[in-house]
Every structure is written in C-alpha cells, then in structure tokens.
Design an enzyme around this catalytic site. Sequence first.
Site, PDB file in Angstrom:
ATOM      1  N   HIS A  51      -5.619   8.429  -2.229  1.00  0.00           N
ATOM      2  CA  HIS A  51      -6.749   7.275  -2.368  1.00  0.00           C
ATOM      3  C   HIS A  51      -7.355   6.893  -0.986  1.00  0.00           C
ATOM      4  O   HIS A  51      -6.907   7.436  -0.061  1.00  0.00           O
ATOM      5  CB  HIS A  51      -6.284   5.962  -3.172  1.00  0.00           C
ATOM      6  CG  HIS A  51      -5.106   5.503  -2.151  1.00  0.00           C
ATOM      7  ND1 HIS A  51      -4.078   5.815  -2.264  1.00  0.00           N
ATOM      8  CD2 HIS A  51      -5.055   4.547  -1.233  1.00  0.00           C
ATOM      9  CE1 HIS A  51      -3.003   5.326  -1.657  1.00  0.00           C
ATOM     10  NE2 HIS A  51      -3.643   4.587  -0.931  1.00  0.00           N
ATOM     11  N   HIS A  95      -9.829   3.997   0.591  1.00  0.00           N
ATOM     12  CA  HIS A  95     -10.013   2.672   0.955  1.00  0.00           C
ATOM     13  C   HIS A  95     -11.497   2.565   1.254  1.00  0.00           C
ATOM     14  O   HIS A  95     -11.853   3.410   2.368  1.00  0.00           O
ATOM     15  CB  HIS A  95      -9.339   2.146   1.749  1.00  0.00           C
ATOM     16  CG  HIS A  95      -7.526   1.775   1.736  1.00  0.00           C
ATOM     17  ND1 HIS A  95      -7.046   0.726   1.228  1.00  0.00           N
ATOM     18  CD2 HIS A  95      -6.789   2.978   1.608  1.00  0.00           C
ATOM     19  CE1 HIS A  95      -5.756   0.986   1.098  1.00  0.00           C
ATOM     20  NE2 HIS A  95      -5.530   2.234   1.278  1.00  0.00           N
TER      21      HIS A  95
HETATM   22  P1  AMP Z   1      -1.716   2.711   1.083  1.00  0.00           P
HETATM   23  O1  AMP Z   1      -1.037   2.005   1.920  1.00  0.00           O
HETATM   24  O2  AMP Z   1      -2.924   3.591   1.761  1.00  0.00           O
HETATM   25  O3  AMP Z   1      -0.853   3.504   0.167  1.00  0.00           O
HETATM   26  O4  AMP Z   1      -2.634   1.693  -0.019  1.00  0.00           O
HETATM   27  C1  AMP Z   1      -2.141   1.055  -1.333  1.00  0.00           C
HETATM   28  C2  AMP Z   1      -2.870   0.074  -1.547  1.00  0.00           C
HETATM   29  O5  AMP Z   1      -2.826  -0.106  -2.940  1.00  0.00           O
HETATM   30  C3  AMP Z   1      -2.587  -1.328  -0.796  1.00  0.00           C
HETATM   31  O6  AMP Z   1      -3.689  -1.689  -0.298  1.00  0.00           O
HETATM   32  C4  AMP Z   1      -2.207  -2.111  -2.169  1.00  0.00           C
HETATM   33  O7  AMP Z   1      -2.857  -3.330  -1.972  1.00  0.00           O
HETATM   34  C5  AMP Z   1      -3.005  -1.484  -3.256  1.00  0.00           C
HETATM   35  N1  AMP Z   1      -2.455  -1.624  -4.664  1.00  0.00           N
HETATM   36  C6  AMP Z   1      -1.033  -1.492  -5.068  1.00  0.00           C
HETATM   37  N2  AMP Z   1      -1.054  -1.885  -6.204  1.00  0.00           N
HETATM   38  C7  AMP Z   1      -2.141  -1.966  -6.817  1.00  0.00           C
HETATM   39  C8  AMP Z   1      -2.615  -2.385  -8.078  1.00  0.00           C
HETATM   40  N3  AMP Z   1      -1.936  -2.530  -9.100  1.00  0.00           N
HETATM   41  N4  AMP Z   1      -3.968  -2.564  -8.136  1.00  0.00           N
HETATM   42  C9  AMP Z   1      -4.891  -2.465  -7.202  1.00  0.00           C
HETATM   43  N5  AMP Z   1      -4.354  -2.256  -6.094  1.00  0.00           N
HETATM   44  C10 AMP Z   1      -3.076  -1.758  -5.740  1.00  0.00           C
END
Ligand code: AMP
Length: 123
Positions: free
Chosen positions: A104, A106
């Site tokens: 993903h 951001h």
């Molecule tokens: P990363 O650390 O780059 O893997 O980021 C994962 C992101 O996913 C974090 O910013 C979380 O807040 C976000 N996240 C986790 N679960 C969900 C969810 N159910 N819906 C939306 N965002 C999520």
Amino acid sequence: MAYDTDNIFAKILRGEIPCDKIYEDDWVLAFNDIAPAAPVHVLVIPKGAYVSMDDFTATASDAEIVGFYKAVGKVARDLSLVEPGYRTLNNTGVHGGQEVPHFHVHIFGGKPLGPMLTRSSFR
Ligand code: AMP
C-alpha cells in the site's frame, strides 16, 4: 514472504470488513486510514495479492504497476492536494515499519507536513 490471505486489507478487498472508500477502479482500492496521521490520510492498495513494494515491483504486470501509480496520482488530484502539496509513503518490511502485509501507498496532506524524517531518527 508468502502472501497472507487473512491480512486486513485482503479482507477489505473481499468486502468482509468495511472501509471508508475514496476511489476504486480495475487496479486499486483507495480508502481513508483508520488512524489518520494527517488531515488527509488515504491508503491506496492494489487489487492483486502483493505483500510489499518489493513483491509488487518484482512480480506485478506492467499494466498493474501503471494502473496502480496512475491511480495514486488521480486520488491526490481528486482530493485537491496537488497545489498545496502532499506526501506519498510506502513502508516495506521490518526496518520500514510495515504493519499490514499487503502493498500500500499512504497519501498524506491537508497541512504542511514538515521534514520527511527528523535528524534524530538517524541513530
Ligand atoms: P503500514 O505501517 O505502512 O503497514 O500502514 C498500515 C496502515 O493501515 C496504518 O496507517 C493503519 O492505521 C492502517 N489500517 C489498519 N487497519 C485498517 C483498516 N481496517 N482500515 C483502514 N486503515 C487501516
């Protein structure tokens, strides 16, 4: 690392848990981060099952990669982020701080975001 089909973003893609959807096309789903770190904090994820940036860039098709990055730019434009500016970020693996093992990007925006990393992070 093998793809974990039970990761939270795989469940969102299958519609098993909800998300606050911003945009969807053949290649991506984009939705608001559940714990925003900026006034705008959107996640863009490919529809294909890729663990990380490394997996995606090594194994996704050219069409998937083009479709993905075009969508990232479109989402930022649609959110009117281009003129004030914005930041994209990908975390990969343990040192990158990746929490969810589905690739993903951001998108952060909505205020001046400051430096990318603080010098105190370099230790
Ligand atoms: P990363 O650390 O780059 O893997 O980021 C994962 C992101 O996913 C974090 O910013 C979380 O807040 C976000 N996240 C986790 N679960 C969900 C969810 N159910 N819906 C939306 N965002 C999520």
